[in-house]
Motif scaffolding. Structure first.
Motif, short mmCIF file in Angstrom:
data_model
loop_
_atom_site.label_atom_id
_atom_site.label_comp_id
_atom_site.label_asym_id
_atom_site.label_seq_id
_atom_site.Cartn_x
_atom_site.Cartn_y
_atom_site.Cartn_z
N ARG A 158 11.20 -48.68 -98.42
CA ARG A 158 11.59 -48.26 -97.09
C ARG A 158 12.07 -46.82 -97.09
O ARG A 158 12.61 -46.34 -98.07
N HIS A 159 11.91 -46.19 -95.96
CA HIS A 159 12.51 -44.88 -95.72
C HIS A 159 12.06 -43.84 -96.75
O HIS A 159 12.87 -43.04 -97.20
N ASN A 160 10.80 -43.89 -97.11
CA ASN A 160 10.28 -42.86 -98.01
C ASN A 160 9.52 -41.81 -97.22
O ASN A 160 9.13 -42.04 -96.07
N GLN A 161 9.32 -40.67 -97.84
CA GLN A 161 8.78 -39.53 -97.10
C GLN A 161 7.79 -38.77 -97.95
O GLN A 161 8.02 -38.54 -99.14
N LEU A 162 6.69 -38.35 -97.31
CA LEU A 162 5.74 -37.41 -97.92
C LEU A 162 5.62 -36.26 -96.95
O LEU A 162 5.20 -36.44 -95.80
N ASP A 163 5.99 -35.06 -97.38
CA ASP A 163 5.95 -33.96 -96.44
C ASP A 163 5.54 -32.67 -97.14
O ASP A 163 5.70 -32.51 -98.34
N ARG A 164 4.96 -31.79 -96.38
CA ARG A 164 4.58 -30.47 -96.88
C ARG A 164 3.67 -30.56 -98.10
O ARG A 164 3.74 -29.72 -98.99
N CYS A 165 2.82 -31.57 -98.14
CA CYS A 165 1.89 -31.69 -99.25
C CYS A 165 0.47 -31.35 -98.79
O CYS A 165 0.17 -31.37 -97.60
N TYR A 191 9.94 -47.51 -91.88
CA TYR A 191 10.38 -46.21 -91.34
C TYR A 191 10.02 -45.03 -92.27
O TYR A 191 10.75 -44.06 -92.36
N HIS A 192 8.89 -45.15 -92.94
CA HIS A 192 8.43 -44.01 -93.75
C HIS A 192 8.09 -42.83 -92.84
O HIS A 192 7.76 -43.01 -91.66
N ARG A 193 8.13 -41.65 -93.43
CA ARG A 193 7.78 -40.43 -92.69
C ARG A 193 6.70 -39.67 -93.44
O ARG A 193 6.85 -39.36 -94.62
N ILE A 194 5.62 -39.38 -92.74
CA ILE A 194 4.52 -38.60 -93.32
C ILE A 194 4.38 -37.40 -92.40
O ILE A 194 3.84 -37.51 -91.30
N THR A 195 4.91 -36.27 -92.82
CA THR A 195 5.08 -35.16 -91.88
C THR A 195 4.66 -33.83 -92.48
O THR A 195 4.84 -33.58 -93.67
N ASN A 196 4.09 -32.98 -91.64
CA ASN A 196 3.78 -31.60 -92.00
C ASN A 196 2.91 -31.46 -93.24
O ASN A 196 3.01 -30.50 -93.98
N ASN A 197 2.07 -32.45 -93.45
CA ASN A 197 1.13 -32.35 -94.55
C ASN A 197 -0.19 -31.74 -94.08
O ASN A 197 -0.52 -31.80 -92.89
N HIS A 198 -0.89 -31.18 -95.01
CA HIS A 198 -2.25 -30.70 -94.76
C HIS A 198 -3.20 -31.61 -95.53
O HIS A 198 -3.19 -31.62 -96.77
N PHE A 199 -3.97 -32.40 -94.77
CA PHE A 199 -4.99 -33.22 -95.40
C PHE A 199 -6.30 -32.45 -95.34
O PHE A 199 -6.89 -32.31 -94.27
N GLY A 200 -6.68 -31.89 -96.46
CA GLY A 200 -7.89 -31.09 -96.52
C GLY A 200 -9.13 -31.96 -96.55
O GLY A 200 -9.06 -33.18 -96.44
N PRO A 201 -10.29 -31.32 -96.70
CA PRO A 201 -11.54 -32.06 -96.57
C PRO A 201 -11.63 -33.26 -97.51
O PRO A 201 -11.31 -33.17 -98.70
N ASP A 211 3.05 -34.30 -87.06
CA ASP A 211 2.83 -32.87 -87.33
C ASP A 211 2.00 -32.62 -88.59
O ASP A 211 2.28 -31.70 -89.35
N ASN A 212 1.01 -33.46 -88.81
CA ASN A 212 0.10 -33.23 -89.92
C ASN A 212 -1.21 -32.62 -89.43
O ASN A 212 -1.61 -32.83 -88.28
N LEU A 213 -1.88 -31.90 -90.32
CA LEU A 213 -3.22 -31.39 -90.04
C LEU A 213 -4.23 -32.24 -90.81
O LEU A 213 -4.17 -32.30 -92.05
N PHE A 214 -5.14 -32.88 -90.07
CA PHE A 214 -6.25 -33.61 -90.67
C PHE A 214 -7.48 -32.72 -90.52
O PHE A 214 -8.05 -32.61 -89.44
#
Ligand SMILES: [Ca+2]
Ligand SMILES: [Ca+2]
Lengths: 749, 749
Positions: A131-138, A163-173, A203-206
């Motif tokens: 719970r409550h884990n986060q992946l960000d800025r990756c 309630y995980h947070r996946i935020t501000n990541n850049h998912f490239g091709p 706020d992620n870019l796919f």
């Protein structure tokens, strides 16, 4: 306390001794075959941190992974590349079923092309549990093997209400995989879809996340997707299982042409789609700009729940084709070949479309595409500017002249023309208190994704919002390729071996006898220096070997050559195993003869594109063989096969043999285009007595071709229920083109 | 402002004019055929109130109902009786699909026997819609027709996340209905079971709520059942659909004998069963003290989800038989007769049993009844005192000598013996911070439903906790019945017509010729004044009429009489229509002859009990006909049919014809006991060639009987998969008793 570590043993020791506030610093450099088990208990104020000495300075490679368990852990700045996970996941918020991570964070990291050697080998790059884990800025890009890039697992109560947070990541091709299980993000699965999830994806870019038909597959309850940009991604955000999902303030950008770029596809109950913007999408059905699917009556848990109690409000669609597709997936007409528990005949009900804006700079004949009844949908205060082009409307969708303003590339907002349309106030609409750009919806409000005013600065596409600050995607790519002139077989072999990305190899006229396959592992062009003086490449390698060996990531452009080989050799073939990524083959203005096969695809290989244009194939035992995926699990060997203005003469069998087995309606792929092409004297040895095998391929276009004097029963057997068409073909003494509405299929799931 | 109203028109006008703070007072007296539509908008501080002048002083009767819509409405003190709802519900928190009530409350009201005229006519007594509504301090009893007493509807987002409160109510006796759809409370249904509900059901008394196999059917998510008492109720609290239900601090009281009293039955995911107390329950399978059901693989939404992620902790079972029944409903052995989508073969997984106490004053051979695998269940720190009787145990269930203390009738808590057992601390066990009696679980803690200390005052059964203060259930019942001596037919007819509840009518010896049916509409005993001088009742009424006409609520005890009738008449029969409630028929030491049938049940009639003991039946065309429910929807005509030490001679057909059609595994009823009885010379005219028809009856016991010289193919065809048994019967020239393991059944749902 800060502990600097330079070896795996030191790292393990530092972790074993870590407590609240411990900062473990990994020395810059390459860490190979390191299995990091960050297990410990930090606190919210004093977490245990594992970081790179310099952000990005630590390259983790080989058979490495990073698993976490405990409380309040932070990982910062690692760069995974040149390797693959030795276990099920590169990064995992658990070290075992009983030992999960909570309140932990992975930030500022990169995973690039960290792929298993073959696409059927399954793994994940990030697996959430706890719970409550986060992946960000990756930054995560280039996953080509089976398995979602990220998966949130809900099995077991300790992973529910996550309630995980996946935020501000850049998912490239992510390249197309050719078959299922290639999502960029999957949250839950059907067997845990009754569990509350509450994952926030914000706020992620796919960015060109192709993979498969689902960029995001939400399979649990209460997930939220907010403020993400889906840019030229060949798939949709899908509420596949689970209920009460929020899709708010996202942007979906197409190019006005590619029909694979998708939008939002809804299944199930209670979803809210608000403040989203859709541009230039051309997708149909499963990839529609907005698809509301038909459900199955009393569906089983892994199939299709009916759309009920859905709100679609304050969204804007600009230059999208048939933006609202209602009842997608209806298959009442396939009752003959499918069991009743597969029949999607339940259209959406208790659903509200309100305050949406549709703008088409060229009018659209069917802005509302009724695949099934829309009686269960209420429309209120929706506006369309369709340039006067007539369409079948509904009450609650009014025509207005709108003035659109481009506030940033491809993002147009309605300024004039919307103010006169009263905003409908529906149930819980007071919760829609901000617009797409975060502007308040109060006194100043309007239909559409914005509140009727122009936003000040729009940073949707600002790269600094996504991924690690230290990493620039594509920065390592070379510039434009160089051109190398070759005159001898040795020079050709050496040039191919030493070529850089994008290089061009130009052959002088004359003959090149080759006995060892030319391995293509990047983008390389091989062509005649003088198109008027075609070089002749004669391949005399071992039995079963190809002249051009397509390696993972290989992209061969071959032009203006004559290619001849022995009867036991192949013109082109991928590796027999170890195809960790896809390849591309383009041949123009060439002649190919003598071989056992022009192209022989092996199991687990996948071509993004096979294109023959103005190619003459003659006197070969086989043509294009793309039928090695015979497990009937939905996989196939090539995304697109395009044959234009070519000739096939005296091809013994398999002029084209292209196969996808297994019925999974969510696999929409396989495209075969054959146009302006002549096939003669071929097929005599064909085991299936079919000139062009297309079994299970969803998109087939045979037009303007000539089939003459071929000893087969049928030219092709097309699948009428899918997008298979034929037109303007001349067929003489070649059997016939047959269309079967419903092909019997084996269910995949 | 307070407005007193005395007519329906005044009431309507007062409602039309009501605003925040308005109090509308209904004048005491009877209000007939009044359809109250309380529509308005109050505030939390100043609601709109509709109340009785004196609590209970307003009797609402006839074709009346009370529907509410708006905000902050309160209804107080009404008494519904002597009528039935003209629409779908007596009380409804909505006046239409678009106009719901929120934050509204019905309190201090009574609904008694407000039944539709026939049991197949469906309605509800209270229908919740909207959000944040409350029913409290009400008394509801005696619903006998189809439909749950209370239903919470979740259809449409405005009724999701409802947070309704159902508290401190007294649910009085609900008679068995004989078939489905007779719950006391249903929350949601399968088609809305993915919606979040959050209904709270707290501190209610469920007092002899029989109805059907589910007292409460929870069919949505996040409902909470706390502090309720289930007293001698023939059903269970069932998490039928939906996930994450809390069952905390409830008490389930049986009598150590009745196998119909149930406990908790679980289906699905994430439920928490904590701090509950179970006493004297003897139920099996669907009515087990605790049943964890088997699920269906990838179940459809209206069938059986697998039990996963369930916690059963800190509960106590005292003198219950096989308290833990795991894998209930497994029907792998019926694969021949059921489709695969009906096979419940998925046992519970990821489930924890911890800190529970089992106490048996007589040891139990199977405290854990393994209907399927229990491998998916983890057991920790559970304790049993089984008086040394051996059983198949598990790790995590330890034997200890316990000392139990009775803190209030039937409620025993473990005092000595539990302290030595360490309390297991599982995931989220910190949320179990109170015990059954509200005592804190902190430093002082223990396994079982209590924290190891004795509670001070236990008010579980204190009537002042439940229902309206102004109403005393059963207060209107008369005292013990009176005895009336009769000597002539006229006296008999008059005595039956004028009898009070529980009266006894004693007949002098001699003949009584009756031409008009004797209507029985309450509990009446008709018997010989002198058992040695049996009176003879000769019935000479019209064709098709019965000597004794069983009316709704009628209960006839007939003893020591000879009953003879014409060949076109019936000895006993219910009404042909209008059987709004059940009847009971008991005959002892009697002789019955001449009739067309002994008992002819009509469609929609239902007998709680038909008992013949030491009765001689002879020369009748038909015996006991209980087979009129032929829709195959799970309904049947009698709950229990008991024939003891009797004789049937020369009964043309249907010696017994007892039928329940339609397969619905949750209907566990129908009981036939035939013991010590002789059947001779019968069945010659039987259309089915079966002496005793028992098709679809779940419980059949044929033992110690003699079947001789009956012209039938079979004595009976028993259902081996259910509780059908036969033993010690003598069968001569009467065909045979056949057992078929699986009877083909039509699915009900
Ligand atoms: Ca997928
Ligand atoms: Ca039921």
């Amino acid at each position: 306390t800060t502990v600097r570590v330079a070896t795996a043993a030191e790292l393990d020791a530092a972790i074993a001794g870590a407590g609240p506030g411990t900062e473990i610093v990994m020395a810059d450099g390459e860490w190979s075959d390191v299995r990091i088990r960050l297990v410990g208990t930090g606190t919210a104020e004093a977490p245990i941190t594992l970081r790179a000495e310099t952000p990005g300075g630590v390259v983790v490679r080989g058979a490495s992974d990073l698993w976490l368990a405990g409380e309040h852990l932070v990982v910062d700045g690692l760069h995974f590349r040149d390797g693959a996970a030795p276990g099920d996941a590169v990064i995992q918020f658990a070290v075992s079923d009983d030992s999960l991570a909570n309140h932990s964070r992975v930030t500022n990291c990169v995973i690039e092309g960290y792929n298993q050697p073959q696409r059927d080998q399954t793994d994940l790059w990030v697996r959430f549990r706890g719970r409550h884990n986060q992946l960000d800025r990756c930054y995560l890009a280039g996953k080509s093997n089976r398995g979602p890039t990220i998966r949130v697992d809900l099995e077991g109560t300790p992973s529910a209400f996550n309630y995980h947070r996946i935020t501000n990541n850049h998912f490239g091709p992510r390249p197309p995989k050719g078959g299922p299980s290639a999502e960029t993000l999957q949250i839950g699965d059907s067997s845990t879809s009754m569990s509350p999830s509450h994952t926030l994806v914000e706020d992620n870019l796919f960015d060109r996340c192709d993979g498969e038909v689902e960029v995001i597959s939400s399979k649990s309850n209460f997930n939220e997707f907010r403020g993400n940009v889906f840019y030229h991604s060949e798939g949709s955000l899908v509420t596949r299982h689970g209920a009460y999902v929020t899709v708010d303030g996202n942007v979906f950008i197409g190019d006005g042409a590619n029909p694979y770029f998708g939008g939002v596809r809804l299944i199930g109950t209670g979803h809210r789609v608000t403040n989203n913007y859709f541009f230039g999408l051309r997708g149909e059905e499963f990839r529609a700009p907005l698809a509301l699917m038909n459900g199955i009556y009393r569906s089983s848990i892994n199939r299709y729940f009916q759309v009920t109690d859905v709100t679609v409000a304050h969204n804007t669609w600009v230059d999208t084709e048939s933006p609202w597709q209602i009842g997608v997936g209806s298959n009442v007409d396939q009752a003959e070949v499918l069991p009743p528990s597969e029949i999607r005949d339940q259209p959406p009900v208790r659903t509200l479309f309100a305050n949406n804006v549709l703008y088409n700079s060229e009018g659209d004949g069917t802005p509302i595409l009724r695949v099934d009844s829309i009686d269960g949908i209420e429309f209120r205060s929706n506006v369309i500017d369709n340039q006067g082009v007539p369409f079948e409307g509904v009450e609650g969708l009014v025509e207005r002249d709108l003035t659109m303003t481009e506030v940033v590339d491809d993002v147009w907002v309605a300024m004039d023309g919307v103010a006169a349309v009263p905003v409908h106030h529906g149930f819980e609409f007071d919760q829609i208190d901000r617009d797409l750009f975060g502007q308040p919806r109060g006194e100043q409000n309007a239909v559409g994704a914005t509140n009727g005013t122009a936003p000040e600065a729009v940073d949707l596409f600002d790269p600094s919002r996504y991924g690690p600050a230290w990493f620039r995607p594509g920065a390592e790519a070379d510039g434009p390729g160089q051109t190398h002139a070759v005159r001898t077989p040795d020079e050709l072999a050496r040039a191919v071996a030493e070529a850089g990305e994008g290089d061009v190899i130009e052959l002088a006229g004359g003959a090149y006898e080759i006995v060892t396959p030319l391995a293509i592992d990047q983008e390389v062009t091989v062509r005649a220096a003088d198109p008027g003086d075609r070089p002749v490449i004669r391949y005399a390698g071992g039995a079963g070997t190809p002249a051009f060996e397509m390696n993972p990531g290989g992209h061969l452009r071959l032009a203006n050559v004559v290619l001849h080989g022995g009867a036991e050799t192949l013109a082109f073939a991928p590796l027999r195993s170890g195809m960790s990524s896809l390849y591309t083959l383009e041949v123009e203005d060439a002649e190919i003869s003598g071989f056992d096969a022009v192209l022989r695809a092996y199991k687990h290989s996948f071509a993004d594109l096979v294109r023959l244009e103005r190619v003459r194939v003659r006197d070969v035992a086989n043509g294009l063989e793309l039928a090695a995926e015979d497990d009937d699990r939905g996989d196939y060997n090539a995304e697109r096969v395009v044959v234009l203005d070519s000739r096939f003469e005296t091809v013994g069998s398999n002029v084209i043999d292209y196969y996808r087995g297994g019925y999974d309606e969510s696999t929409v792929g396989g495209t075969l285009v054959v146009r302006g092409t002549t096939v003669t004297g071929s097929g005599a040895d064909d085991a299936d007595d079919v000139l062009l095998g297309t079994y299970g391929i969803i998109n087939v276009d045979l037009s303007g071709n000539t089939f003459r004097d071929n000893e087969v029963e049928r030219v092709a057997v097309l699948w009428g229920a899918k997008n298979n068409t034929h037109a303007d073909n001349t067929v003489e003494r070649s059997g016939e083109i047959v269309v079967e509405q419903n092909l019997p299929q084996r269910l995949v799931y």
